[in-house]
Design an enzyme around this catalytic site. Structure first.
Site, PDB file in Angstrom:
ATOM      1  N   GLU A 163      26.160 -19.780  58.524  1.00  0.00           N
ATOM      2  CA  GLU A 163      24.685 -18.931  58.497  1.00  0.00           C
ATOM      3  C   GLU A 163      25.328 -17.652  58.727  1.00  0.00           C
ATOM      4  OE1 GLU A 163      21.431 -22.280  59.009  1.00  0.00           O
ATOM      5  OE2 GLU A 163      21.630 -20.804  60.620  1.00  0.00           O
ATOM      6  N   HIS A 176      12.346 -13.118  59.414  1.00  0.00           N
ATOM      7  CA  HIS A 176      13.161 -13.818  58.350  1.00  0.00           C
ATOM      8  C   HIS A 176      13.191 -12.925  57.035  1.00  0.00           C
ATOM      9  CE1 HIS A 176      15.232 -16.988  56.193  1.00  0.00           C
ATOM     10  NE2 HIS A 176      15.462 -17.577  57.317  1.00  0.00           N
ATOM     11  N   ARG A 201      20.210 -11.028  60.289  1.00  0.00           N
ATOM     12  CA  ARG A 201      18.855 -10.863  59.472  1.00  0.00           C
ATOM     13  C   ARG A 201      18.216  -9.811  59.657  1.00  0.00           C
ATOM     14  NH1 ARG A 201      16.434 -16.611  62.068  1.00  0.00           N
ATOM     15  NH2 ARG A 201      17.689 -18.002  60.792  1.00  0.00           N
ATOM     16  N   HIS A 245       9.241 -14.360  62.027  1.00  0.00           N
ATOM     17  CA  HIS A 245      10.099 -15.646  62.093  1.00  0.00           C
ATOM     18  C   HIS A 245      10.272 -16.064  63.517  1.00  0.00           C
ATOM     19  CE1 HIS A 245      12.514 -18.974  61.010  1.00  0.00           C
ATOM     20  NE2 HIS A 245      13.490 -18.492  61.543  1.00  0.00           N
ATOM     21  N   ARG A 300      17.992 -12.534  67.510  1.00  0.00           N
ATOM     22  CA  ARG A 300      18.583 -14.075  67.662  1.00  0.00           C
ATOM     23  C   ARG A 300      19.632 -14.421  66.468  1.00  0.00           C
ATOM     24  NH1 ARG A 300      17.316 -18.900  65.556  1.00  0.00           N
ATOM     25  NH2 ARG A 300      15.510 -18.074  64.447  1.00  0.00           N
TER      26      ARG A 300
END
Length: 530
Positions: free
Chosen positions: A115, A239, A287, A348, A383
């Site tokens: 990811e 997100h 992100r 998110h 994060r």
């Protein structure tokens, strides 16, 4: 009396990954009550599609995972906490597999996906519905344990502290919680020697959010009112890719779609636009970068959404990798094997929260916190993907270990006063709650979203001050309802987010402000003291 859930050794508030991990680790020795706001599987854990990050691939190292976490966190992380979580990850995965979580395998080894922000493939997963499988396994184990009592449909109002003792004290001990029972519409008192907050984040302060309906910052707001410090609330993760659909709220299109080759396209120009924003990493940039790019394209061209397209990878590949998402989108007449998916950024994850140490201890005696409600130093200013479930398992266990080791110091609760509603009446105007709820979520989205400015933040602050008088007046005069409790906590959370954002005079990680676009040389946590 022995099995009365209102009196237990340990009270856990929240039935997600953090709460149930703590409960299962404590139940071998203690009586544990776990209360949930709605159904036991309604929290964020069940919604986590992606997976859990751990160093399992040959050639990957703890040091790599630590560095990736700190790069994503824009240097604001607490290195010792990051090391603790990363080093405990493989063991956490092993315990989950023992509990029966059916992780995907490939030739006898765990199948790992990659990811954004990760330098290696290190995400263990159950198709694209990992959280659901984890939630089910934890719940099954908790239900089977005679020392764990699970109580659904309890909306927590406030922590019961020394102030609520029959003989008032200013000592600040936490003895449990007052909670509203949805079934009976009455307030009940739960007491315990130790209380664990595992209530999740504050995502529902925003108009568009991937968080479940109950993520109204209850634990953060309660801890703040009781006297805990709150940290880094300006770092709200958005997100980049939430499904844009007016009927279906908060359906997330997992990061892994980009990890496996998905491209972001401007529907108006047909151009793949990440080349303009981060040519090296493109769609695999962290992100915050991708979310800001999506936001910029949408605002510049007046779009409702951008396109995420993975159809070029072929139908078999898409269906095999993303069965849940593929099936869900087909129900909405979108075939992701043949056409792009309309997506928008959405709130998110709450990176800030109640300040805790590496044992999950808060500032108040007998009160612990784990998971999204807390600010442990793991995530910093942003994060890293799939570190969130991981934090729940490692800190859920750390909390249990600390309580167990220090049990002799945890006194049983003294007599606590019952909830007093002698001076209130039933509400006359429920519409006030609905109006204020909508208003908060709208101005937070418009003024405290992905891109901020001092003027926008001050506008939000002004509205919060006006609403505070209204909500406090309402709370003081009327009997509590689930919606009123949530509104009060939502407003408290919004205030903490805005105050933190105004305090930070730089852009770092998820906090991006037009007035201070530079990042300062030294990373410092924002800490609000009650």
């Amino acid at each position: 009396m022995a099995n009365d859930p209102h009196i237990s050794d340990i009270l856990v508030i929240g039935s997600g990954a953090a709460g149930l991990t703590a409960a299962l680790n404590l139940a071998s020795r203690f009586k544990v009550t776990v209360i949930a706001k709605g159904a036991l599987n309604e929290g964020s854990t069940a919604w986590a599609q992606g997976g859990i990050a751990a160093v399992l691939e040959p050639g990957d190292t703890f040091e790599n995972h630590i560095e990736d976490t700190i790069v994503a966190g824009a240097g604001l992380n607490d290195r010792a906490t990051v090391e603790m979580v990363v080093e405990n990850a493989p063991a956490a995965i092993e315990r989950l597999a023992k509990l029966g979580v059916p992780f995907n395998t490939d030739k006898g080894a765990l199948h790992l996906t990659r990811e954004g922000g990760h330098s290696h493939r290190r995400i263990v997963h159950v198709d694209d519905a990992t959280g659901w499988a984890v939630q089910e396994a934890l719940l099954k184990a908790a239900r089977a344990n005679p020392n764990i009592t699970l109580v659904p449909d309890m909306v927590v109002i406030d922590l019961a502290t020394s102030r609520h003792e029959a003989r008032y004290s200013g000592a600040g001990n936490v003895w449990g919680v007052y909670a509203f029972n949805r079934a009976t519409n009455r307030v009940e008192l739960f007491t315990a020697n130790a209380t664990v907050l595992a209530t999740g984040g504050a995502g529902r302060t925003y108009l568009f959010s991937t968080a479940p309906r109950g993520a109204t910052g209850d634990g953060i707001a309660m801890a703040w009112r009781a006297g805990c410090r709150i940290s880094n609330m300006e770092f709200m993760q958005f997100h980049p890719t939430c499904l844009y659909n007016l009927e279906v709220k908060n359906f997330l299109i997992t990061e892994a779609v980009r990890g496996e080759g998905g491209r972001l396209i401007n529907p108006q120009t047909g151009k793949r636009f990440m080349t303009d924003y981060d040519p090296a990493r493109m769609e695999l940039a962290p992100r915050d970068v991708v979310a800001r790019a999506n936001d910029a394209e949408i605002k510049r061209d007046g779009l409702d959404y951008v396109h995420l397209d993975i159809s070029h990878m072929g139908p078999d590949f898409v269906k095999q990798h993303f069965p849940t998402i593929h099936a869900r989108l087909l129900d909405l007449d979108i075939d992701m094997t043949r056409e792009p998916i309309p997506v928008v950024p959405a709130q998110h994850y709450t990176c800030g929260g109640v300040v805790v140490d590496r044992d999950g201890r808060t500032d108040l005696p007998n009160l612990y916190a784990a998971g999204e409600v807390s600010q442990s130093g793991l995530h910093g200013a942003n994060r890293l993907a799939s570190n969130s479930l991981l934090e729940c398992f490692v800190f859920g266990e750390a909390v249990a270990n600390h309580i167990t080791a220090n049990w002799s110091d945890l006194a049983p609760p003294p007599p606590i006063r019952p909830w007093d509603e002698s001076r209130v009446t039933d509400s006359d105007e429920e519409v006030v709650i609905k109006q204020n709820w909508t208003e908060i979520r709208r101005f937070m989205w418009n003024y405290v979203g992905i891109v901020r400015s001092t003027k926008r933040l001050e506008r939000a602050q002004h509205r919060i001050q006006m609403l505070r008088g209204e909500v406090n007046d309402y709370y003081g005069h009327f009997r509590v309802t689930a919606d009123l409790i949530e509104l009060r906590n939502l407003l408290e959370s919004a205030d903490l987010i805005v105050r933190s954002a105004l305090h930070r005079k730089e852009s770092r990680g998820l906090h991006y402000t037009l007035d201070y676009p530079e990042t300062l040389d030294v990373a410092v946590d924002t800490i609000l003291v009650p």
